[in-house]
Motif scaffolding. Structure first.
Motif, PDB file in Angstrom:
ATOM      1  N   ASP A  60      11.455  59.178 -21.793  1.00 27.17           N
ATOM      2  CA  ASP A  60      13.468  58.755 -21.406  1.00 27.17           C
ATOM      3  C   ASP A  60      14.325  59.753 -21.680  1.00 27.17           C
ATOM      4  O   ASP A  60      15.968  59.320 -21.151  1.00 27.17           O
ATOM      5  CB  ASP A  60      13.223  58.427 -23.027  1.00 27.17           C
ATOM      6  N   GLY A  61      14.742  60.784 -21.416  1.00 23.61           N
ATOM      7  CA  GLY A  61      15.268  61.877 -20.987  1.00 23.61           C
ATOM      8  C   GLY A  61      15.663  61.247 -19.792  1.00 23.61           C
ATOM      9  O   GLY A  61      16.728  62.026 -19.116  1.00 23.61           O
ATOM     10  N   ARG A  62      14.247  61.609 -19.139  1.00 26.68           N
ATOM     11  CA  ARG A  62      14.959  60.907 -17.682  1.00 26.68           C
ATOM     12  C   ARG A  62      15.772  59.648 -16.982  1.00 26.68           C
ATOM     13  O   ARG A  62      15.932  59.371 -15.948  1.00 26.68           O
ATOM     14  CB  ARG A  62      13.706  60.692 -16.678  1.00 26.68           C
ATOM     15  N   LEU A  63      15.999  58.477 -17.760  1.00 29.69           N
ATOM     16  CA  LEU A  63      16.091  57.990 -17.575  1.00 29.69           C
ATOM     17  C   LEU A  63      17.833  57.437 -18.431  1.00 29.69           C
ATOM     18  O   LEU A  63      18.300  57.438 -19.039  1.00 29.69           O
ATOM     19  CB  LEU A  63      15.502  56.334 -17.953  1.00 29.69           C
ATOM     20  N   LEU A  64      19.036  56.920 -17.400  1.00 24.04           N
ATOM     21  CA  LEU A  64      20.227  56.789 -17.398  1.00 24.04           C
ATOM     22  C   LEU A  64      20.417  54.863 -17.128  1.00 24.04           C
ATOM     23  O   LEU A  64      20.692  54.589 -15.583  1.00 24.04           O
ATOM     24  CB  LEU A  64      20.851  57.448 -17.075  1.00 24.04           C
ATOM     25  N   ALA A  65      20.832  53.730 -18.425  1.00 23.64           N
ATOM     26  CA  ALA A  65      20.817  52.746 -17.951  1.00 23.64           C
ATOM     27  C   ALA A  65      22.656  52.533 -18.471  1.00 23.64           C
ATOM     28  O   ALA A  65      22.845  52.792 -19.312  1.00 23.64           O
ATOM     29  CB  ALA A  65      20.096  52.160 -19.246  1.00 23.64           C
ATOM     30  N   VAL A  66      22.777  52.449 -17.291  1.00 28.29           N
ATOM     31  CA  VAL A  66      24.219  51.701 -16.916  1.00 28.29           C
ATOM     32  C   VAL A  66      24.720  50.439 -16.586  1.00 28.29           C
ATOM     33  O   VAL A  66      24.815  50.081 -14.803  1.00 28.29           O
ATOM     34  CB  VAL A  66      24.839  52.807 -16.484  1.00 28.29           C
ATOM     35  N   GLY A  67      25.748  49.941 -16.993  1.00 29.41           N
ATOM     36  CA  GLY A  67      26.328  48.129 -16.758  1.00 29.41           C
ATOM     37  C   GLY A  67      27.397  48.583 -15.746  1.00 29.41           C
ATOM     38  O   GLY A  67      28.334  49.389 -16.560  1.00 29.41           O
TER      39      GLY A  67
END
Length: 160
Positions: free
Chosen positions: A106-113
């Motif tokens: 999870d710490g490697r992933l950044l969800a951005v809108g």
């Protein structure tokens, strides 16, 4: 024991076929588009989306220096700005969830809108609108530092 596990993991990754992902600057180019049901964050059935996401997963497994990947959700301007932002963020979260459920930390992933703020085509016709409904992948951190000194969110809204 940890050294043996790390060596086994490294050997398994080394023997895996290279991910079908190209890197241009900070952008990852995948061989297709992540597809969603209309006005939804559900992946479109029979669209090949999971195979594309598996390529991204393989890329991340083979690229430990990429410590953070930004998953960008984008939409057309057919909705209100608030609805577009929410939908783009929910779609980015759906991709993040798939990658997390398939072994990426999870710490490697950044969800951005981003909503409808960064169109790549005109929204004046259905073809352009379809191009604007997209997911993009960009390297946000390399070796734990912002890639090229850039803001990891790049002006978008994080959806944790």
């Amino acid at each position: 024991m940890a050294a043996v596990a790390a060596a086994t993991t490294a050997a398994a990754v080394a023997s895996s076929p290279k991910a079908n992902v190209k890197v241009k600057g900070a952008k990852l180019e995948i061989p297709g588009a992540v597809a969603f049901e209309a006005d939804s964050a559900q992946f479109a059935a029979n669209s090949g989306t999971e195979a594309l996401l598996a390529e991204v997963r393989t890329y991340l497994e083979q690229s430990p220096r990429v410590t953070r990947l930004r998953i960008e959700g984008h939409t057309s301007n057919l909705r209100s700005p608030e609805q577009s932002l929410q939908l783009s963020g929910q779609r980015a979260l759906a991709v993040k969830s798939w990658l997390r459920q398939n072994g990426i930390h999870d710490g490697r992933l950044l969800a951005v809108g981003f909503g409808d703020t960064q169109p790549v085509a005109s929204n004046a016709d259905p073809a352009g609108q379809a191009q604007n409904e997209r997911i993009a992948f960009r390297i946000a951190e390399l070796d734990g530092k912002p890639y090229l000194g850039a803001d990891p969110l790049a002006g978008g809204t994080e959806f944790p």
